[in-house]
Motif scaffolding. Structure first.
Motif, PDB file in Angstrom:
ATOM      1  N   TYR A 169       0.834  -1.193   0.000  1.00 48.60           N
ATOM      2  CA  TYR A 169       0.000   0.000   0.000  1.00 48.60           C
ATOM      3  C   TYR A 169       0.868   1.242   0.000  1.00 48.60           C
ATOM      4  O   TYR A 169       2.024   1.203   0.397  1.00 48.60           O
ATOM      5  CB  TYR A 169      -0.895   0.035   1.244  1.00 48.60           C
ATOM      6  N   ARG A 170       0.281   2.356  -0.440  1.00 48.68           N
ATOM      7  CA  ARG A 170       0.926   3.668  -0.383  1.00 48.68           C
ATOM      8  C   ARG A 170      -0.056   4.630   0.239  1.00 48.68           C
ATOM      9  O   ARG A 170      -1.222   4.691  -0.145  1.00 48.68           O
ATOM     10  CB  ARG A 170       1.307   4.152  -1.775  1.00 48.68           C
ATOM     11  N   CYS A 171       0.425   5.386   1.207  1.00 50.39           N
ATOM     12  CA  CYS A 171      -0.396   6.391   1.870  1.00 50.39           C
ATOM     13  C   CYS A 171      -0.493   7.620   0.967  1.00 50.39           C
ATOM     14  O   CYS A 171       0.516   8.129   0.489  1.00 50.39           O
ATOM     15  CB  CYS A 171       0.215   6.769   3.215  1.00 50.39           C
ATOM     16  N   LEU A 172      -1.703   8.083   0.727  1.00 53.91           N
ATOM     17  CA  LEU A 172      -1.908   9.246  -0.127  1.00 53.91           C
ATOM     18  C   LEU A 172      -1.686  10.556   0.627  1.00 53.91           C
ATOM     19  O   LEU A 172      -1.631  11.621   0.008  1.00 53.91           O
ATOM     20  CB  LEU A 172      -3.316   9.211  -0.728  1.00 53.91           C
ATOM     21  N   ASP A 173      -1.539  10.483   1.948  1.00 58.28           N
ATOM     22  CA  ASP A 173      -1.295  11.682   2.741  1.00 58.28           C
ATOM     23  C   ASP A 173       0.195  11.943   2.961  1.00 58.28           C
ATOM     24  O   ASP A 173       0.665  13.058   2.785  1.00 58.28           O
ATOM     25  CB  ASP A 173      -2.007  11.593   4.087  1.00 58.28           C
ATOM     26  N   CYS A 174       0.963  10.894   3.333  1.00 56.02           N
ATOM     27  CA  CYS A 174       2.393  11.110   3.634  1.00 56.02           C
ATOM     28  C   CYS A 174       3.315  10.383   2.655  1.00 56.02           C
ATOM     29  O   CYS A 174       4.521  10.434   2.796  1.00 56.02           O
ATOM     30  CB  CYS A 174       2.706  10.690   5.072  1.00 56.02           C
ATOM     31  N   GLU A 196       5.202   3.979   1.789  1.00 57.52           N
ATOM     32  CA  GLU A 196       4.851   2.680   1.219  1.00 57.52           C
ATOM     33  C   GLU A 196       5.076   1.610   2.275  1.00 57.52           C
ATOM     34  O   GLU A 196       6.091   1.614   2.963  1.00 57.52           O
ATOM     35  CB  GLU A 196       5.678   2.391  -0.030  1.00 57.52           C
ATOM     36  N   PHE A 197       4.115   0.691   2.409  1.00 55.64           N
ATOM     37  CA  PHE A 197       4.166  -0.329   3.445  1.00 55.64           C
ATOM     38  C   PHE A 197       3.340  -1.533   3.035  1.00 55.64           C
ATOM     39  O   PHE A 197       2.584  -1.479   2.064  1.00 55.64           O
ATOM     40  CB  PHE A 197       3.652   0.248   4.771  1.00 55.64           C
ATOM     41  N   LYS A 198       3.500  -2.628   3.756  1.00 59.26           N
ATOM     42  CA  LYS A 198       2.704  -3.828   3.543  1.00 59.26           C
ATOM     43  C   LYS A 198       1.617  -3.879   4.598  1.00 59.26           C
ATOM     44  O   LYS A 198       1.838  -3.506   5.750  1.00 59.26           O
ATOM     45  CB  LYS A 198       3.571  -5.079   3.644  1.00 59.26           C
ATOM     46  N   GLY A 199       0.437  -4.340   4.187  1.00 58.60           N
ATOM     47  CA  GLY A 199      -0.672  -4.409   5.124  1.00 58.60           C
ATOM     48  C   GLY A 199      -1.566  -5.586   4.827  1.00 58.60           C
ATOM     49  O   GLY A 199      -1.454  -6.251   3.795  1.00 58.60           O
ATOM     50  N   VAL A 243      -4.370   0.938   7.707  1.00 56.57           N
ATOM     51  CA  VAL A 243      -3.996   2.262   8.199  1.00 56.57           C
ATOM     52  C   VAL A 243      -2.484   2.427   8.064  1.00 56.57           C
ATOM     53  O   VAL A 243      -1.726   1.509   8.361  1.00 56.57           O
ATOM     54  CB  VAL A 243      -4.427   2.421   9.681  1.00 56.57           C
ATOM     55  N   CYS A 244      -2.063   3.598   7.619  1.00 51.96           N
ATOM     56  CA  CYS A 244      -0.640   3.901   7.470  1.00 51.96           C
ATOM     57  C   CYS A 244       0.048   3.848   8.834  1.00 51.96           C
ATOM     58  O   CYS A 244      -0.403   4.501   9.776  1.00 51.96           O
ATOM     59  CB  CYS A 244      -0.467   5.277   6.853  1.00 51.96           C
ATOM     60  N   PRO A 245       1.149   3.099   8.945  1.00 50.52           N
ATOM     61  CA  PRO A 245       1.852   3.024  10.225  1.00 50.52           C
ATOM     62  C   PRO A 245       2.584   4.324  10.587  1.00 50.52           C
ATOM     63  O   PRO A 245       2.887   4.546  11.752  1.00 50.52           O
ATOM     64  CB  PRO A 245       2.842   1.876  10.030  1.00 50.52           C
ATOM     65  N   SER A 285      -3.194   7.466   8.916  1.00 51.05           N
ATOM     66  CA  SER A 285      -4.257   7.802   7.971  1.00 51.05           C
ATOM     67  C   SER A 285      -4.798   6.534   7.332  1.00 51.05           C
ATOM     68  O   SER A 285      -4.071   5.569   7.090  1.00 51.05           O
ATOM     69  CB  SER A 285      -3.706   8.726   6.879  1.00 51.05           C
ATOM     70  N   ASP A 286      -6.104   6.545   7.021  1.00 53.41           N
ATOM     71  CA  ASP A 286      -6.682   5.424   6.288  1.00 53.41           C
ATOM     72  C   ASP A 286      -6.870   5.776   4.802  1.00 53.41           C
ATOM     73  O   ASP A 286      -7.510   5.051   4.058  1.00 53.41           O
ATOM     74  CB  ASP A 286      -7.996   4.979   6.918  1.00 53.41           C
ATOM     75  N   ASN A 287      -6.272   6.865   4.374  1.00 53.45           N
ATOM     76  CA  ASN A 287      -6.310   7.311   2.985  1.00 53.45           C
ATOM     77  C   ASN A 287      -5.165   6.640   2.234  1.00 53.45           C
ATOM     78  O   ASN A 287      -4.143   7.254   1.941  1.00 53.45           O
ATOM     79  CB  ASN A 287      -6.203   8.843   2.919  1.00 53.45           C
ATOM     80  N   VAL A 288      -5.326   5.331   1.932  1.00 57.49           N
ATOM     81  CA  VAL A 288      -4.276   4.539   1.310  1.00 57.49           C
ATOM     82  C   VAL A 288      -4.784   3.891   0.028  1.00 57.49           C
ATOM     83  O   VAL A 288      -5.992   3.714  -0.144  1.00 57.49           O
ATOM     84  CB  VAL A 288      -3.734   3.446   2.276  1.00 57.49           C
ATOM     85  N   GLU A 289      -3.858   3.557  -0.860  1.00 60.96           N
ATOM     86  CA  GLU A 289      -4.200   2.836  -2.077  1.00 60.96           C
ATOM     87  C   GLU A 289      -3.279   1.633  -2.222  1.00 60.96           C
ATOM     88  O   GLU A 289      -2.139   1.651  -1.773  1.00 60.96           O
ATOM     89  CB  GLU A 289      -4.103   3.738  -3.300  1.00 60.96           C
ATOM     90  N   GLU A 290      -3.805   0.589  -2.859  1.00 60.12           N
ATOM     91  CA  GLU A 290      -2.999  -0.600  -3.120  1.00 60.12           C
ATOM     92  C   GLU A 290      -2.062  -0.324  -4.279  1.00 60.12           C
ATOM     93  O   GLU A 290      -2.446   0.274  -5.284  1.00 60.12           O
ATOM     94  CB  GLU A 290      -3.904  -1.782  -3.446  1.00 60.12           C
TER      95      GLU A 290
END
Length: 50
Positions: A21-26, A29-32, A38-40, A44-49
């Motif tokens: 996933y990639r956070c659209l706010d900050c 990039e992370f795995k979930g 939610v971005c660690p 934020s829950d504004n994320v995209e795959e």
């Protein structure tokens, strides 16, 4: 056992089917895993795959 808001314990992330996933706010990039990812970094829950 897992704790609320903390790191997961006794679970090997490599064995689980995680998605990238990639956070659209900050732009982090992370795995979930799960339905509500939610971005660690910024929580934020504004994320995209990716």
């Amino acid at each position: 056992m897992c704790t609320v808001g903390g790191p997961m314990a006794d679970i090997k992330m490599k064995k689980l089917k995680t998605k990238k996933y990639r956070c659209l706010d900050c732009d982090n990039e992370f795995k979930g895993i799960g339905r509500r990812v939610v971005c660690p970094s910024c929580q934020s829950d504004n994320v995209e795959e990716v």
